[in-house]
Structure formats: structure tokens, C-alpha cells
Design a protein around this motif. Structure first.
Motif, PDB file in Angstrom:
ATOM      1  N   LEU A 101       0.824  -1.204   0.000  1.00 19.04           N
ATOM      2  CA  LEU A 101       0.000   0.000   0.000  1.00 19.04           C
ATOM      3  C   LEU A 101       0.859   1.254   0.000  1.00 19.04           C
ATOM      4  CD1 LEU A 101      -2.700   1.511   0.228  1.00 19.04           C
ATOM      5  CD2 LEU A 101      -2.585   1.133   2.719  1.00 19.04           C
ATOM      6  N   LEU A 102       1.899   1.272   0.820  1.00 18.48           N
ATOM      7  CA  LEU A 102       2.800   2.424   0.862  1.00 18.48           C
ATOM      8  C   LEU A 102       3.433   2.664  -0.501  1.00 18.48           C
ATOM      9  CD1 LEU A 102       4.317   4.653   2.373  1.00 18.48           C
ATOM     10  CD2 LEU A 102       6.004   2.914   3.031  1.00 18.48           C
ATOM     11  N   HIS A 103       3.886   1.614  -1.150  1.00 18.84           N
ATOM     12  CA  HIS A 103       4.498   1.736  -2.473  1.00 18.84           C
ATOM     13  C   HIS A 103       3.479   2.309  -3.466  1.00 18.84           C
ATOM     14  CE1 HIS A 103       7.193   0.748  -5.757  1.00 18.84           C
ATOM     15  NE2 HIS A 103       6.200   0.117  -6.361  1.00 18.84           N
ATOM     16  N   ARG A 104       2.251   1.820  -3.425  1.00 24.51           N
ATOM     17  CA  ARG A 104       1.199   2.306  -4.322  1.00 24.51           C
ATOM     18  C   ARG A 104       0.914   3.783  -4.051  1.00 24.51           C
ATOM     19  NH1 ARG A 104      -3.129  -0.868  -2.828  1.00 24.51           N
ATOM     20  NH2 ARG A 104      -2.080  -2.585  -3.877  1.00 24.51           N
ATOM     21  N   MET A 105       0.859   4.174  -2.777  1.00 24.04           N
ATOM     22  CA  MET A 105       0.586   5.568  -2.419  1.00 24.04           C
ATOM     23  C   MET A 105       1.715   6.483  -2.885  1.00 24.04           C
ATOM     24  SD  MET A 105      -0.915   4.805   1.375  1.00 24.04           S
ATOM     25  CE  MET A 105      -1.384   6.436   1.871  1.00 24.04           C
ATOM     26  N   GLU A 106       2.952   6.052  -2.690  1.00 24.35           N
ATOM     27  CA  GLU A 106       4.094   6.859  -3.138  1.00 24.35           C
ATOM     28  C   GLU A 106       4.096   7.011  -4.650  1.00 24.35           C
ATOM     29  OE1 GLU A 106       7.258   5.956   0.469  1.00 24.35           O
ATOM     30  OE2 GLU A 106       7.210   4.592  -1.233  1.00 24.35           O
ATOM     31  N   ASN A 107       3.755   5.942  -5.358  1.00 24.47           N
ATOM     32  CA  ASN A 107       3.674   6.032  -6.825  1.00 24.47           C
ATOM     33  C   ASN A 107       2.589   7.009  -7.251  1.00 24.47           C
ATOM     34  OD1 ASN A 107       5.740   4.222  -7.318  1.00 24.47           O
ATOM     35  ND2 ASN A 107       4.378   2.465  -7.561  1.00 24.47           N
ATOM     36  N   ASP A 110       3.802  10.566  -6.656  1.00 26.47           N
ATOM     37  CA  ASP A 110       4.778  10.946  -7.682  1.00 26.47           C
ATOM     38  C   ASP A 110       4.078  11.295  -8.991  1.00 26.47           C
ATOM     39  OD1 ASP A 110       6.892  10.571  -5.958  1.00 26.47           O
ATOM     40  OD2 ASP A 110       7.414   8.587  -6.737  1.00 26.47           O
ATOM     41  N   ARG A 111       3.160  10.479  -9.412  1.00 24.16           N
ATOM     42  CA  ARG A 111       2.454  10.710 -10.678  1.00 24.16           C
ATOM     43  C   ARG A 111       1.566  11.942 -10.587  1.00 24.16           C
ATOM     44  NH1 ARG A 111      -2.223   7.394 -13.417  1.00 24.16           N
ATOM     45  NH2 ARG A 111      -2.140   8.338 -15.460  1.00 24.16           N
ATOM     46  N   TRP A 112       0.929  12.153  -9.454  1.00 26.14           N
ATOM     47  CA  TRP A 112      -0.009  13.248  -9.320  1.00 26.14           C
ATOM     48  C   TRP A 112       0.671  14.606  -9.216  1.00 26.14           C
ATOM     49  CZ3 TRP A 112      -3.531  10.600  -5.122  1.00 26.14           C
ATOM     50  CH2 TRP A 112      -4.276   9.577  -5.737  1.00 26.14           C
ATOM     51  N   GLN A 113       1.965  14.641  -8.953  1.00 27.55           N
ATOM     52  CA  GLN A 113       2.673  15.917  -8.881  1.00 27.55           C
ATOM     53  C   GLN A 113       2.557  16.677 -10.202  1.00 27.55           C
ATOM     54  OE1 GLN A 113       3.959  17.246  -6.103  1.00 27.55           O
ATOM     55  NE2 GLN A 113       3.287  15.403  -5.023  1.00 27.55           N
ATOM     56  N   GLU A 114       2.514  15.949 -11.294  1.00 25.88           N
ATOM     57  CA  GLU A 114       2.480  16.562 -12.623  1.00 25.88           C
ATOM     58  C   GLU A 114       1.069  16.817 -13.132  1.00 25.88           C
ATOM     59  OE1 GLU A 114       5.396  17.500 -13.938  1.00 25.88           O
ATOM     60  OE2 GLU A 114       6.294  16.638 -12.114  1.00 25.88           O
ATOM     61  N   MET A 115       0.071  16.274 -12.479  1.00 29.31           N
ATOM     62  CA  MET A 115      -1.304  16.399 -12.975  1.00 29.31           C
ATOM     63  C   MET A 115      -1.959  17.657 -12.417  1.00 29.31           C
ATOM     64  SD  MET A 115      -2.725  12.481 -12.821  1.00 29.31           S
ATOM     65  CE  MET A 115      -4.278  12.917 -13.583  1.00 29.31           C
ATOM     66  N   LEU A 128      -7.775  12.617 -10.098  1.00 33.92           N
ATOM     67  CA  LEU A 128      -6.547  11.934  -9.693  1.00 33.92           C
ATOM     68  C   LEU A 128      -6.836  10.463  -9.414  1.00 33.92           C
ATOM     69  CD1 LEU A 128      -5.020  14.551  -7.226  1.00 33.92           C
ATOM     70  CD2 LEU A 128      -4.453  14.214  -9.639  1.00 33.92           C
ATOM     71  N   ILE A 129      -7.865  10.222  -8.629  1.00 35.89           N
ATOM     72  CA  ILE A 129      -8.206   8.844  -8.277  1.00 35.89           C
ATOM     73  C   ILE A 129      -8.849   8.131  -9.465  1.00 35.89           C
ATOM     74  CG2 ILE A 129      -9.698   7.421  -6.810  1.00 35.89           C
ATOM     75  CD1 ILE A 129      -9.250   9.529  -4.591  1.00 35.89           C
ATOM     76  N   GLU A 130      -9.723   8.814 -10.174  1.00 37.41           N
ATOM     77  CA  GLU A 130     -10.438   8.172 -11.275  1.00 37.41           C
ATOM     78  C   GLU A 130      -9.516   7.793 -12.425  1.00 37.41           C
ATOM     79  OE1 GLU A 130     -14.757  10.207 -10.434  1.00 37.41           O
ATOM     80  OE2 GLU A 130     -13.298  11.309 -11.638  1.00 37.41           O
ATOM     81  N   HIS A 131      -8.419   8.495 -12.608  1.00 34.49           N
ATOM     82  CA  HIS A 131      -7.476   8.165 -13.676  1.00 34.49           C
ATOM     83  C   HIS A 131      -6.325   7.295 -13.194  1.00 34.49           C
ATOM     84  CE1 HIS A 131      -8.960  11.899 -16.003  1.00 34.49           C
ATOM     85  NE2 HIS A 131      -9.710  10.851 -16.246  1.00 34.49           N
ATOM     86  N   TRP A 132      -6.388   6.891 -11.951  1.00 32.20           N
ATOM     87  CA  TRP A 132      -5.335   6.037 -11.388  1.00 32.20           C
ATOM     88  C   TRP A 132      -5.605   4.596 -11.766  1.00 32.20           C
ATOM     89  CZ3 TRP A 132      -0.657   6.097  -9.748  1.00 32.20           C
ATOM     90  CH2 TRP A 132      -0.142   5.033  -9.027  1.00 32.20           C
ATOM     91  N   ASP A 133      -4.632   3.966 -12.376  1.00 34.04           N
ATOM     92  CA  ASP A 133      -4.709   2.546 -12.707  1.00 34.04           C
ATOM     93  C   ASP A 133      -3.616   1.856 -11.908  1.00 34.04           C
ATOM     94  OD1 ASP A 133      -4.814   0.010 -13.738  1.00 34.04           O
ATOM     95  OD2 ASP A 133      -4.458   0.594 -15.816  1.00 34.04           O
ATOM     96  N   SER A 134      -3.983   1.348 -10.760  1.00 32.87           N
ATOM     97  CA  SER A 134      -2.973   0.804  -9.854  1.00 32.87           C
ATOM     98  C   SER A 134      -2.232  -0.381 -10.464  1.00 32.87           C
ATOM     99  CB  SER A 134      -3.600   0.413  -8.517  1.00 32.87           C
ATOM    100  OG  SER A 134      -4.559  -0.604  -8.685  1.00 32.87           O
TER     101      SER A 134
END
Length: 142
Positions: A101-107, A110-115, A128-134
Motif C-alpha cells: 500500500l505504501l508503495h502504491r501511495m508513493e507512486n 509521484d504521478r499526481w505531482q504533474e497532474m 486523480l483517483i479516477e485516472h489512477w490505474d494501480s
């Protein structure tokens, strides 16, 4: 000693002492004149034992069973070993799940910094959440 004195001696709150007393984990006597609970040194020893058992992850129900063994003059040690040996693999599993979970949250961070932030438009709640493909994010970062 009264509730407050016991709580101070064990470094817990008075609510904790009263809770354990209501559960039957601590024995007290009542002063007939004022109704105050009085605890002896054995109660302090048991309260400290409960605290130590809680730090090892024992539930109150398990602690009650351990104390019952003590009062029946049989050793609770085999039961204590069995309980912990059963719990260790479960805790390891929980740690692995939390690390995932921590790894997924950090990813995601990181990705959301640019969005850019999105405003609700009746079709989205939080893009952010709706476009997240874990699944995609986890496999692309391995």
C-alpha cells in the motif's frame, strides 16, 4: 490505593483503570462510606502485566484467559507461546500488505505531482483517483 493513585502508579488514565475493573481484569474493594474503589498492590502488578501484554499484541480476551490460568494455578506460558506463534505470520502478512500500500501511495503521489487539479463537472469526483490505474502503475515501476 484509589483509582487515581493506581492510574498514576501505572502511567495510565483513570478511565483505563475503571474500564479494566469493569471488565473484571482488576479487582477492587468498595469503601462502604463513600463508594470509592480501592486497589491493592496485586492490582498494580496486574495492571502492569496487562500493559505489557497489550504491547505484545494480546487482546483483552486473551489477557483474561491468561489471568484465568494464573488464578487456577496452571501455567499460561504454553498458551501464550501458541498465541504468538499463530499471530507472527499474520503480522508479517499485514506488514507486506502495508508495504504494498505504501508503495502504491508513493507512486500515486509521484504521478499526481504533474497532474493539474480538476474541478467537479458532474462527470468526475476527483480525476486523480479516477485516472489512477494501480495495476498499470505497479507493473510499470517494478
Amino acid at each position: 490505593m484509589r483509582v487515581k493513585q493506581l492510574a498514576e502508579a501505572a502511567h495510565v488514565t483513570t478511565d483505563t483503570v475503571r474500564f479494566y475493573a469493569r471488565k473484571g481484569l482488576l479487582m477492587s474493594t468498595r469503601d462502604p462510606d463513600n463508594g470509592y474503589q480501592h486497589f491493592n498492590q496485586e492490582a498494580l502488578r496486574q495492571l502492569r502485566f496487562i500493559q505489557q501484554a497489550r504491547t505484545l499484541g494480546f487482546s483483552l480476551q486473551e489477557i483474561e484467559q491468561i489471568l484465568h490460568h494464573q488464578h487456577s494455578a496452571s501455567s499460561p506460558c504454553p498458551m501464550v507461546r501458541d498465541l504468538l506463534s499463530q499471530r507472527v505470520p499474520k503480522v508479517r502478512q499485514q506488514i507486506e500488505e502495508l508495504q504494498t500500500l505504501l508503495h502504491r501511495m508513493e507512486n500515486a503521489l509521484d504521478r499526481w505531482q504533474e497532474m493539474p487539479d480538476g474541478l467537479p463537472d458532474g462527470h468526475t469526483i476527483c480525476r486523480l483517483i479516477e485516472h489512477w490505474d494501480s495495476d498499470q502503475q505497479e507493473t510499470s515501476n517494478e
